[in-house]
Write a protein that holds these residues in place. Structure first.
Motif, PDB file in Angstrom:
ATOM      1  N   CYS A  34       0.221  -0.836   0.169  1.00  0.00           N
ATOM      2  CA  CYS A  34       0.083   0.240   0.120  1.00  0.00           C
ATOM      3  C   CYS A  34       0.783   1.259  -0.134  1.00  0.00           C
ATOM      4  CB  CYS A  34      -0.951   0.099   0.894  1.00  0.00           C
ATOM      5  SG  CYS A  34       0.032   0.304   2.395  1.00  0.00           S
ATOM      6  N   ARG A  35       0.551   2.569  -0.737  1.00  0.00           N
ATOM      7  CA  ARG A  35       0.842   3.389   0.581  1.00  0.00           C
ATOM      8  C   ARG A  35       0.266   4.196   1.576  1.00  0.00           C
ATOM      9  NH1 ARG A  35      -1.472   7.832  -4.090  1.00  0.00           N
ATOM     10  NH2 ARG A  35      -0.255   8.520  -3.081  1.00  0.00           N
ATOM     11  N   LEU A  36       0.919   3.717   2.099  1.00  0.00           N
ATOM     12  CA  LEU A  36       0.921   3.945   3.720  1.00  0.00           C
ATOM     13  C   LEU A  36       0.552   5.311   4.129  1.00  0.00           C
ATOM     14  CD1 LEU A  36       0.252   3.173   6.739  1.00  0.00           C
ATOM     15  CD2 LEU A  36       2.579   3.912   6.311  1.00  0.00           C
ATOM     16  N   PHE A  37       1.407   5.970   3.067  1.00  0.00           N
ATOM     17  CA  PHE A  37       1.046   7.947   3.844  1.00  0.00           C
ATOM     18  C   PHE A  37       0.795   8.534   2.509  1.00  0.00           C
ATOM     19  CE2 PHE A  37       4.629   7.034   6.442  1.00  0.00           C
ATOM     20  CZ  PHE A  37       4.775   7.460   7.824  1.00  0.00           C
ATOM     21  N   ALA A  38      -0.332   8.046   1.788  1.00  0.00           N
ATOM     22  CA  ALA A  38      -1.153   8.864   0.792  1.00  0.00           C
ATOM     23  C   ALA A  38      -1.858   9.493   1.119  1.00  0.00           C
ATOM     24  CB  ALA A  38      -2.112   7.389   0.116  1.00  0.00           C
ATOM     25  N   VAL A  39      -2.717   9.615   2.051  1.00  0.00           N
ATOM     26  CA  VAL A  39      -3.341  11.223   2.609  1.00  0.00           C
ATOM     27  C   VAL A  39      -2.185  11.498   3.072  1.00  0.00           C
ATOM     28  CG1 VAL A  39      -4.900  12.154   3.527  1.00  0.00           C
ATOM     29  CG2 VAL A  39      -5.547  10.483   2.153  1.00  0.00           C
ATOM     30  N   LEU A  40      -1.747  10.935   4.575  1.00  0.00           N
ATOM     31  CA  LEU A  40      -0.715  11.703   5.391  1.00  0.00           C
ATOM     32  C   LEU A  40       0.190  11.648   5.228  1.00  0.00           C
ATOM     33  CD1 LEU A  40      -0.329  13.078   8.306  1.00  0.00           C
ATOM     34  CD2 LEU A  40      -0.075  11.061   9.211  1.00  0.00           C
ATOM     35  N   LYS A  41       0.827  12.539   4.773  1.00  0.00           N
ATOM     36  CA  LYS A  41       2.604  12.707   3.910  1.00  0.00           C
ATOM     37  C   LYS A  41       3.121  12.430   4.389  1.00  0.00           C
ATOM     38  CE  LYS A  41       0.324  13.128  -0.215  1.00  0.00           C
ATOM     39  NZ  LYS A  41       0.265  12.160  -1.108  1.00  0.00           N
ATOM     40  N   ALA A  42       4.628  10.943   4.319  1.00  0.00           N
ATOM     41  CA  ALA A  42       5.254  11.335   4.742  1.00  0.00           C
ATOM     42  C   ALA A  42       6.738  12.575   5.379  1.00  0.00           C
ATOM     43  CB  ALA A  42       6.333  10.158   4.675  1.00  0.00           C
ATOM     44  N   GLU A  43       6.482  12.660   4.332  1.00  0.00           N
ATOM     45  CA  GLU A  43       7.170  14.558   4.648  1.00  0.00           C
ATOM     46  C   GLU A  43       6.351  15.008   5.684  1.00  0.00           C
ATOM     47  OE1 GLU A  43       6.116  13.044   1.603  1.00  0.00           O
ATOM     48  OE2 GLU A  43       7.475  13.013  -0.371  1.00  0.00           O
ATOM     49  N   GLN A  44       5.080  15.568   5.550  1.00  0.00           N
ATOM     50  CA  GLN A  44       4.825  16.097   6.666  1.00  0.00           C
ATOM     51  C   GLN A  44       5.054  15.659   8.098  1.00  0.00           C
ATOM     52  OE1 GLN A  44       2.855  19.296   6.417  1.00  0.00           O
ATOM     53  NE2 GLN A  44       3.834  19.392   8.680  1.00  0.00           N
ATOM     54  N   VAL A  45       5.180  14.636   8.284  1.00  0.00           N
ATOM     55  CA  VAL A  45       5.668  13.359   9.269  1.00  0.00           C
ATOM     56  C   VAL A  45       6.403  14.027  10.292  1.00  0.00           C
ATOM     57  CG1 VAL A  45       5.946  11.165  10.565  1.00  0.00           C
ATOM     58  CG2 VAL A  45       3.636  11.567   8.865  1.00  0.00           C
ATOM     59  N   ALA A  46       7.826  14.085   9.308  1.00  0.00           N
ATOM     60  CA  ALA A  46       9.120  14.683   9.366  1.00  0.00           C
ATOM     61  C   ALA A  46       9.251  15.464   9.990  1.00  0.00           C
ATOM     62  CB  ALA A  46      10.199  14.170   7.686  1.00  0.00           C
ATOM     63  N   ARG A  47       8.372  16.325   9.054  1.00  0.00           N
ATOM     64  CA  ARG A  47       8.551  18.401  10.034  1.00  0.00           C
ATOM     65  C   ARG A  47       7.868  17.954  10.775  1.00  0.00           C
ATOM     66  NH1 ARG A  47       6.647  18.519   4.077  1.00  0.00           N
ATOM     67  NH2 ARG A  47       7.801  19.988   2.754  1.00  0.00           N
ATOM     68  N   ASP A  48       6.902  17.293  11.547  1.00  0.00           N
ATOM     69  CA  ASP A  48       6.917  17.722  12.585  1.00  0.00           C
ATOM     70  C   ASP A  48       7.243  16.666  13.851  1.00  0.00           C
ATOM     71  OD1 ASP A  48       3.448  18.003  11.558  1.00  0.00           O
ATOM     72  OD2 ASP A  48       2.411  16.306  11.662  1.00  0.00           O
ATOM     73  N   LEU A  49       7.450  15.805  13.566  1.00  0.00           N
ATOM     74  CA  LEU A  49       9.007  15.248  14.139  1.00  0.00           C
ATOM     75  C   LEU A  49       9.749  16.282  14.530  1.00  0.00           C
ATOM     76  CD1 LEU A  49       9.388  10.976  13.092  1.00  0.00           C
ATOM     77  CD2 LEU A  49       8.428  11.763  15.134  1.00  0.00           C
ATOM     78  N   MET A  50      10.845  17.019  13.670  1.00  0.00           N
ATOM     79  CA  MET A  50      11.523  17.989  13.248  1.00  0.00           C
ATOM     80  C   MET A  50      10.923  18.964  14.752  1.00  0.00           C
ATOM     81  SD  MET A  50      14.166  18.262   9.076  1.00  0.00           S
ATOM     82  CE  MET A  50      12.271  17.744   8.875  1.00  0.00           C
ATOM     83  N   LEU A 101       0.047   4.363  12.522  1.00  0.00           N
ATOM     84  CA  LEU A 101      -1.281   4.175  13.095  1.00  0.00           C
ATOM     85  C   LEU A 101      -2.479   4.929  12.443  1.00  0.00           C
ATOM     86  CD1 LEU A 101      -0.708   2.771  16.272  1.00  0.00           C
ATOM     87  CD2 LEU A 101      -1.762   1.437  14.522  1.00  0.00           C
ATOM     88  N   LYS A 102      -2.284   6.254  12.193  1.00  0.00           N
ATOM     89  CA  LYS A 102      -3.631   7.160  11.988  1.00  0.00           C
ATOM     90  C   LYS A 102      -3.334   7.257  10.125  1.00  0.00           C
ATOM     91  CE  LYS A 102      -2.746  10.937  13.493  1.00  0.00           C
ATOM     92  NZ  LYS A 102      -2.797  12.129  13.667  1.00  0.00           N
ATOM     93  N   ALA A 103      -1.835   6.506   9.656  1.00  0.00           N
ATOM     94  CA  ALA A 103      -2.027   7.262   8.071  1.00  0.00           C
ATOM     95  C   ALA A 103      -2.440   5.471   8.127  1.00  0.00           C
ATOM     96  CB  ALA A 103      -0.328   7.059   8.176  1.00  0.00           C
ATOM     97  N   SER A 104      -2.356   4.334   8.252  1.00  0.00           N
ATOM     98  CA  SER A 104      -3.137   3.347   8.018  1.00  0.00           C
ATOM     99  C   SER A 104      -5.021   3.663   7.699  1.00  0.00           C
ATOM    100  CB  SER A 104      -3.013   1.926   8.728  1.00  0.00           C
ATOM    101  OG  SER A 104      -3.459   1.976  10.028  1.00  0.00           O
ATOM    102  N   ALA A 105      -5.297   4.110   7.711  1.00  0.00           N
ATOM    103  CA  ALA A 105      -6.584   4.473   8.434  1.00  0.00           C
ATOM    104  C   ALA A 105      -6.922   5.059   6.901  1.00  0.00           C
ATOM    105  CB  ALA A 105      -7.356   5.111   9.244  1.00  0.00           C
TER     106      ALA A 105
END
Length: 238
Positions: A34-50, A101-105
């Motif tokens: 699957c595309r896990l981060f199809a809606v919730l983008k991996a790039e945004q997750v990385a920015r949030d962690l930073m 987990l949020k992205a999996s939905a």
């Protein structure tokens, strides 16, 4: 025979050569399934962690290239290398797991992946997931697609020891050991160079799945597909 037909026959032959010896198929998760981060983008997750690291006054733990990668796993692995076994790493991993987990939905199934998985199991192959993602997120997604029984209990994801993320072959070796399978009797399906490197280290044949095959081909992968339609036909044909 047209050139297109000859090319298709060659690809079918190479796919059949790869999958015929495989009694176990080891799947990467994000990409091939699957595309896990199809809606919730991996790039945004990385920015949030930073952003969270900055709020803790720890932004300087990352190099400029690590910050520019916008890859959550790069951030996690980098912080773990500098602060191993720390509460900081534990908190970062927890935050990434919650985002996964949020992205999996809202993850998008990879075209042909669901029928390929079910068909491969139906013809007698055993399947496992070997991924850098949280196994909790993997299970959530599989449950939503009715695919849990195709893999369970063989889901090998991120552990507390983050230095064992791919390209380390740890998750592949765990799967092989648990399933009592020799590396030569398995096949790894992955979409990244780290997947390929892990498969090579484990001695497992590799099939790449990527829209852009060049990075995998440059790394040494011999067979890369951009769709599972032909592979599904080969598996169905026995």
């Amino acid at each position: 025979m047209t050139p297109d037909t000859a090319q298709t026959d060659d690809r079918t032959g190479s796919l059949r050569e790869l999958i015929t010896p495989a009694r176990v198929v080891l799947w990467d998760f994000d990409g091939p399934i699957c595309r896990l981060f199809a809606v919730l983008k991996a790039e945004q997750v990385a920015r949030d962690l930073m952003t969270w690291l900055t709020e803790q006054g720890l932004h300087g733990l990352l190099t400029q290239s690590e910050r520019q990668s916008l890859d959550p796993h790069v951030i996690l692995r980098s912080i773990d290398a500098r602060r191993p076994d720390s509460d900081l790493v534990t908190e970062l991993e927890k935050r990434l797991t919650m985002e996964e987990l949020k992205a999996s939905a809202s993850a998008m199934p990879t075209p042909y992946a669901d029928p390929l998985i079910r068909t491969w199991q139906a013809v007698g192959s055993r399947l496992a997931i070997t991924t850098n993602n949280s196994p909790r997120a993997v299970r959530e997604y599989l449950e939503s697609r009715g695919l849990t029984s195709c893999f369970s209990p063989h889901i090998y994801g991120r552990t507390r020891d983050l230095q064992l993320l791919k390209p380390d072959p740890h998750c592949l070796n765990r799967a092989l050991k648990a399933m009592g399978t020799a590396p030569s009797s398995a096949l790894m399906i992955g979409d990244s160079v780290t997947d390929y490197d892990a498969a090579c280290e484990a001695g497992v044949p590799f099939l790449g799945y990527a829209s852009d095959a060049e990075p995998l081909l440059r790394a040494g992968a011999k067979t890369v597909v951009d769709s599972f339609d032909q592979l599904l036909k080969v598996v169905r044909s026995g």
